[in-house]
Design a protein around this motif. Structure first.
Motif, short mmCIF file in Angstrom:
data_model
loop_
_atom_site.label_atom_id
_atom_site.label_comp_id
_atom_site.label_asym_id
_atom_site.label_seq_id
_atom_site.Cartn_x
_atom_site.Cartn_y
_atom_site.Cartn_z
N ALA A 354 0.83 -1.22 0.00
CA ALA A 354 0.00 0.00 0.00
C ALA A 354 0.87 1.27 0.00
N LYS A 355 2.16 1.07 0.13
CA LYS A 355 3.10 2.21 0.23
C LYS A 355 2.69 3.15 1.38
N ARG A 356 2.46 2.53 2.52
CA ARG A 356 2.07 3.30 3.70
C ARG A 356 2.92 2.86 4.88
N ARG A 357 3.12 3.78 5.80
CA ARG A 357 3.95 3.50 6.97
C ARG A 357 3.22 4.02 8.20
N LEU A 358 3.05 3.14 9.17
CA LEU A 358 2.42 3.54 10.43
C LEU A 358 3.54 3.73 11.44
N ASP A 359 3.87 4.98 11.70
CA ASP A 359 5.01 5.26 12.56
C ASP A 359 4.60 6.35 13.55
N ALA A 360 4.33 5.92 14.78
CA ALA A 360 3.79 6.85 15.78
C ALA A 360 4.83 7.87 16.26
N SER A 361 6.08 7.70 15.85
CA SER A 361 7.07 8.73 16.23
C SER A 361 6.99 9.90 15.25
N VAL A 362 6.35 9.67 14.10
CA VAL A 362 6.24 10.72 13.07
C VAL A 362 4.83 11.33 13.06
N GLU A 363 3.82 10.47 13.24
CA GLU A 363 2.43 10.94 13.21
C GLU A 363 1.71 10.43 14.46
N THR A 364 0.72 11.21 14.91
CA THR A 364 -0.07 10.77 16.07
C THR A 364 -1.49 10.45 15.60
N PHE A 365 -2.05 9.43 16.23
CA PHE A 365 -3.41 9.00 15.86
C PHE A 365 -4.29 8.97 17.11
N ARG A 366 -5.55 9.40 16.94
CA ARG A 366 -6.55 9.17 17.99
C ARG A 366 -7.02 7.73 17.86
#
Ligand code: GLA
Length: 401
Positions: A354-366
């Motif tokens: 999917a060419k996606r990265r889940l990286d909580a050090s870069v983005e924050t999610f609720r």
């Protein structure tokens, strides 16, 4: 000059007609199908009742759109070869039934088979492809499930291509659902032919069993899930892997139903309810109509979920969603409760497909819990939860912008 105009006209009409079919299932089709609960016990009253109940239970408004009569509505062919519906079970005829379903704001689906006979021994479509497609178009059919019994000597690709062409020639936009049980790996060739394709043998009404029959098996929901590991790159808007219809509400425990439904949502699977809507429990209704679970299933990107990791029977699945969001689902396949402490910073998910990265050090999610409906803070803190046996914890992660 005249000839040139004619050529352009024909090309334009062909392109418009192809477009009409291409845009039919941009998210996984949702609906209800008679087979899992009622098998051959179908009738006009049952199907009309199912349409009524889709409305009264809120399922139509939750997204369930197609009311599909599976096998056994057909009884023979007339002297000219046209298909004939069982006049005792469907005394008003199929057109009237389609009209009724349409009057409820729903769409109408029907079943046939690429072979000479359906799996229940009723007349199949072989040799009558255009006649049947024409009839379906005239009746107002919106969805065709096409099976693979009595198909000796036939080739899947050729047989399904033939029916696909005939449906297009008949002119009515009809969702085409291939049901050859994954034998010829339709995910590799069917994206131009139909909108969804079964990937496995029939689903059994159990969480993780195999029901053996002579020459084939029916599979529990978890067995079917395991068969989906290599199909991910083939799914997308207008082309879906179909792990078979839902068994939610047909007798599994509520936690098993919830896990089954959650995983079908994570897989971007078609959601075809297969239970008795008239006698549905509140728990079943709540599972089938959970808006957050359905949103994950119906996400516009249409990306099939990915098993990120599996540790001693606890699986972690992720699904990239539109607008930078994700779904994450912890599935406990063991007999004991599992405690999770999921540190987002230590779990960076790289989804190459999917060419996606889940990286909580870069983005924050609720974080929203899909089943308890609670907001649980954000991904700056590790997520703690208990996952009971044969159950899930499922969350939507919304990107904080
Ligand atoms: C096959 C299909 C089922 C159902 C039955 C009807 O087994 O896979 O989903 O349609 O036939 O006979």
């Amino acid at each position: 000059m005249k000839n040139l105009i004619l050529v352009f006209f024909v090309l334009f009409t062909m392109a418009a007609s192809a477009q009409k079919f291409a845009n039919l299932a941009l998210t996984p089709p949702m609906g209800w199908n008679s087979w899992n609960k009622f098998q051959c016990n179908v009738s006009e009253n049952l199907i009309k009742g199912a349409a009524d109940q889709l409305v009264s239970t809120g399922m139509r408004d939750a997204g369930y759109e197609y009311v599909v009569i599976d096998d056994c509505w057909q009884i023979g062919r007339d002297s000219m070869g046209f298909i004939v519906a069982d006049p005792v079970r469907f005394p008003s005829g199929i057109k009237a039934l389609a009209d009724y379903i349409h009057s409820k704001g729903l769409k109408f689906g029907i079943y046939s088979c690429a072979g000479t006979k359906t799996c229940a021994g009723r007349p199949g479509g072989r040799g009558h492809e255009f006649q049947d497609a024409y009839m379906y178009a005239k009746w107002g059919v919106d969805y065709l499930k096409y099976d693979w019994c009595s198909s000796d000597g036939q080739n899947q690709k050729e047989s399904y291509k033939l029916m696909s062409t005939k449906l297009k020639e008949a002119g009515r936009p009809i969702v085409f659902s291939l049901c050859e049980w994954g034998g010829s790996k339709p995910w590799e060739w069917a994206r131009e032919v139909g909108h969804l394709w079964r990937t496995t043998g029939d689903i059994a009404n159990c969480f993780d069993c195999e029901q053996k029959h002579t020459g084939y098996s029916n599979w529990g929901a978890m067995k079917i899930l395991d068969m989906h590991k290599d199909t991910r790159q083939y799914a997308g808007p207008g082309r879906w892997n179909d792990p078979d219809m839902l068994q939610v509400g047909n007798g599994m425990k509520v936690n098993e139903d919830r896990a089954h439904f959650s995983m079908w949502c994570m897989l971007a699977a078609p959601l075809m309810a297969g239970n008795d809507l008239k006698n549905m429990s509140l728990q079943t209704q709540e599972i089938l109509t959970n808006p957050d679970a359905i949103d994950i299933n119906q996400d516009a990107l249409g990306i099939q979920g990915l098993k990120y990791k599996s540790e001693e029977g606890l699986e972690t699945w992720v699904k990239p969603l539109a607008n930078g969001d994700w779904a994450i689902c912890f599935l406990n396949r063991t007999p004991i409760t599992k405690t999770i402490e999921f540190d987002w910073l230590k779990n960076v998910v790289n989804d190459d497909f999917a060419k996606r990265r889940l990286d909580a050090s870069v983005e924050t999610f609720r974080i929203k819990d899909v089943w308890s409906k609670k907001e649980l803070g954000n991904t700056k803190k590790a997520l703690k939860a208990e996952v009971p046996s044969n159950d899930v914890q499922m969350f939507r992660l919304s990107l904080v912008k």
